[in-house]
Write a protein that holds these residues in place. Structure first.
Motif, PDB file in Angstrom:
ATOM      1  N   THR A   9      42.561 -18.646  15.696  1.00  0.00           N
ATOM      2  CA  THR A   9      42.679 -17.187  15.771  1.00  0.00           C
ATOM      3  C   THR A   9      41.337 -16.523  15.496  1.00  0.00           C
ATOM      4  O   THR A   9      40.907 -15.625  16.233  1.00  0.00           O
ATOM      5  N   ILE A  10      40.652 -16.966  14.458  1.00  0.00           N
ATOM      6  CA  ILE A  10      39.345 -16.402  14.116  1.00  0.00           C
ATOM      7  C   ILE A  10      38.347 -16.660  15.239  1.00  0.00           C
ATOM      8  O   ILE A  10      37.578 -15.772  15.618  1.00  0.00           O
ATOM      9  N   ASN A  11      38.366 -17.852  15.803  1.00  0.00           N
ATOM     10  CA  ASN A  11      37.461 -18.165  16.913  1.00  0.00           C
ATOM     11  C   ASN A  11      37.733 -17.292  18.129  1.00  0.00           C
ATOM     12  O   ASN A  11      36.804 -16.872  18.818  1.00  0.00           O
ATOM     13  N   ALA A  12      38.999 -17.007  18.394  1.00  0.00           N
ATOM     14  CA  ALA A  12      39.341 -16.138  19.525  1.00  0.00           C
ATOM     15  C   ALA A  12      38.810 -14.728  19.305  1.00  0.00           C
ATOM     16  O   ALA A  12      38.232 -14.117  20.214  1.00  0.00           O
ATOM     17  N   VAL A  13      38.961 -14.198  18.099  1.00  0.00           N
ATOM     18  CA  VAL A  13      38.443 -12.866  17.782  1.00  0.00           C
ATOM     19  C   VAL A  13      36.914 -12.875  17.812  1.00  0.00           C
ATOM     20  O   VAL A  13      36.279 -11.949  18.316  1.00  0.00           O
ATOM     21  N   ALA A  14      36.305 -13.935  17.302  1.00  0.00           N
ATOM     22  CA  ALA A  14      34.845 -14.028  17.243  1.00  0.00           C
ATOM     23  C   ALA A  14      34.211 -13.996  18.628  1.00  0.00           C
ATOM     24  O   ALA A  14      33.052 -13.597  18.766  1.00  0.00           O
ATOM     25  N   GLN A  15      34.938 -14.385  19.660  1.00  0.00           N
ATOM     26  CA  GLN A  15      34.388 -14.353  21.014  1.00  0.00           C
ATOM     27  C   GLN A  15      34.034 -12.937  21.458  1.00  0.00           C
ATOM     28  O   GLN A  15      33.208 -12.751  22.342  1.00  0.00           O
ATOM     29  N   LEU A  16      34.639 -11.940  20.841  1.00  0.00           N
ATOM     30  CA  LEU A  16      34.334 -10.553  21.178  1.00  0.00           C
ATOM     31  C   LEU A  16      32.944 -10.126  20.695  1.00  0.00           C
ATOM     32  O   LEU A  16      32.374  -9.174  21.214  1.00  0.00           O
ATOM     33  N   PHE A  17      32.431 -10.805  19.698  1.00  0.00           N
ATOM     34  CA  PHE A  17      31.214 -10.365  19.031  1.00  0.00           C
ATOM     35  C   PHE A  17      30.085 -11.374  19.188  1.00  0.00           C
ATOM     36  O   PHE A  17      30.318 -12.567  19.294  1.00  0.00           O
ATOM     37  N   LYS A  18      28.847 -10.848  19.178  1.00  0.00           N
ATOM     38  CA  LYS A  18      27.693 -11.741  19.224  1.00  0.00           C
ATOM     39  C   LYS A  18      27.167 -12.052  17.832  1.00  0.00           C
ATOM     40  O   LYS A  18      26.386 -12.970  17.655  1.00  0.00           O
ATOM     41  N   LEU A  19      27.608 -11.284  16.847  1.00  0.00           N
ATOM     42  CA  LEU A  19      27.208 -11.490  15.464  1.00  0.00           C
ATOM     43  C   LEU A  19      28.362 -11.073  14.568  1.00  0.00           C
ATOM     44  O   LEU A  19      28.973 -10.033  14.794  1.00  0.00           O
ATOM     45  N   MET A  20      28.674 -11.897  13.564  1.00  0.00           N
ATOM     46  CA  MET A  20      29.714 -11.564  12.595  1.00  0.00           C
ATOM     47  C   MET A  20      29.310 -12.115  11.243  1.00  0.00           C
ATOM     48  O   MET A  20      28.873 -13.258  11.144  1.00  0.00           O
ATOM     49  N   MET A  21      29.460 -11.289  10.208  1.00  0.00           N
ATOM     50  CA  MET A  21      29.195 -11.755   8.860  1.00  0.00           C
ATOM     51  C   MET A  21      30.085 -11.028   7.878  1.00  0.00           C
ATOM     52  O   MET A  21      30.541  -9.921   8.149  1.00  0.00           O
ATOM     53  N   VAL A  22      30.332 -11.672   6.756  1.00  0.00           N
ATOM     54  CA  VAL A  22      31.062 -11.055   5.658  1.00  0.00           C
ATOM     55  C   VAL A  22      30.028 -10.545   4.669  1.00  0.00           C
ATOM     56  O   VAL A  22      29.092 -11.261   4.313  1.00  0.00           O
ATOM     57  N   ILE A  23      30.189  -9.296   4.249  1.00  0.00           N
ATOM     58  CA  ILE A  23      29.289  -8.700   3.257  1.00  0.00           C
ATOM     59  C   ILE A  23      30.103  -8.327   2.031  1.00  0.00           C
ATOM     60  O   ILE A  23      31.100  -7.611   2.125  1.00  0.00           O
ATOM     61  N   ASN A  24      29.680  -8.831   0.886  1.00  0.00           N
ATOM     62  CA  ASN A  24      30.243  -8.413  -0.386  1.00  0.00           C
ATOM     63  C   ASN A  24      29.405  -7.219  -0.843  1.00  0.00           C
ATOM     64  O   ASN A  24      28.240  -7.389  -1.212  1.00  0.00           O
ATOM     65  N   ILE A  25      29.973  -6.020  -0.776  1.00  0.00           N
ATOM     66  CA  ILE A  25      29.232  -4.793  -1.082  1.00  0.00           C
ATOM     67  C   ILE A  25      28.783  -4.775  -2.532  1.00  0.00           C
ATOM     68  O   ILE A  25      27.650  -4.402  -2.837  1.00  0.00           O
ATOM     69  N   LYS A  26      29.671  -5.165  -3.440  1.00  0.00           N
ATOM     70  CA  LYS A  26      29.336  -5.107  -4.875  1.00  0.00           C
ATOM     71  C   LYS A  26      28.203  -6.064  -5.239  1.00  0.00           C
ATOM     72  O   LYS A  26      27.340  -5.736  -6.036  1.00  0.00           O
ATOM     73  N   LEU A  27      28.204  -7.251  -4.655  1.00  0.00           N
ATOM     74  CA  LEU A  27      27.173  -8.239  -4.962  1.00  0.00           C
ATOM     75  C   LEU A  27      25.958  -8.120  -4.045  1.00  0.00           C
ATOM     76  O   LEU A  27      24.902  -8.686  -4.334  1.00  0.00           O
ATOM     77  N   GLY A  28      26.131  -7.416  -2.907  1.00  0.00           N
ATOM     78  CA  GLY A  28      25.032  -7.284  -1.959  1.00  0.00           C
ATOM     79  C   GLY A  28      24.692  -8.590  -1.267  1.00  0.00           C
ATOM     80  O   GLY A  28      23.546  -8.834  -0.898  1.00  0.00           O
ATOM     81  N   ARG A  29      25.685  -9.439  -1.066  1.00  0.00           N
ATOM     82  CA  ARG A  29      25.472 -10.757  -0.464  1.00  0.00           C
ATOM     83  C   ARG A  29      26.195 -10.870   0.870  1.00  0.00           C
ATOM     84  O   ARG A  29      27.218 -10.219   1.092  1.00  0.00           O
ATOM     85  N   ILE A  30      25.668 -11.737   1.728  1.00  0.00           N
ATOM     86  CA  ILE A  30      26.251 -11.942   3.046  1.00  0.00           C
ATOM     87  C   ILE A  30      26.565 -13.418   3.269  1.00  0.00           C
ATOM     88  O   ILE A  30      25.966 -14.295   2.663  1.00  0.00           O
ATOM     89  N   ARG A  31      27.533 -13.629   4.156  1.00  0.00           N
ATOM     90  CA  ARG A  31      27.897 -14.970   4.605  1.00  0.00           C
ATOM     91  C   ARG A  31      28.109 -14.882   6.107  1.00  0.00           C
ATOM     92  O   ARG A  31      28.979 -14.151   6.582  1.00  0.00           O
TER      93      ARG A  31
END
Length: 130
Positions: A9-31
């Motif tokens: 499911t995540i891979n199917a949704v990811a096909q829509l985007f050329k870049l995807m990351m998770v950002i933790n706003i409080k910690l200021g970190r990305i994955r």
């Protein structure tokens, strides 16, 4: 079984985007979840999220749109912009003349509905603009 279905499911949704990351706003970190093959910055090191986003704008965004994009990616205002929404987006041109749309999508919030974790995603919208 459910784990495999979630990945699919995540891979199917990811096909829509050329870049995807998770950002933790409080910690200021990305994955990084997905990056393009030509991406020089993958967001997997200890670089703070704001520095990563600033570098991404400098490298990719057409100078005529960089000021608006810098405002869009401000993490210190993001919680307020997303407080009553699930997503916010902004369109911009890249340096090669193509069009993209960037999104912040709320995925986790605290008990006061302040988002603390979001997905930052970029979609190519050249076809839509033409």
């Amino acid at each position: 079984m459910a784990s495999r279905q979630n990945r699919e499911t995540i891979n199917a949704v990811a096909q829509l985007f050329k870049l995807m990351m998770v950002i933790n706003i409080k910690l200021g970190r990305i994955r990084t979840l997905k990056s393009s093959p030509d991406e020089k910055r993958d967001g997997t090191n200890d670089e703070p999220a704001e520095a990563y986003l600033a570098g991404l704008i400098f490298e990719r965004v057409d100078p005529g749109y960089s000021s608006d994009m810098q405002e869009f990616v401000r993490l210190d205002t993001l919680a307020e912009r997303l407080k009553t929404k699930t997503t916010v987006s902004h369109e911009y041109m890249v340096k090669d003349g193509g069009w993209c749309r960037a999104y912040f999508i709320k995925i986790n919030e605290d008990e006061e509905r302040n988002p603390y974790e979001v997905i930052f995603a970029v979609e190519n919208i050249d076809d839509e603009k033409l």
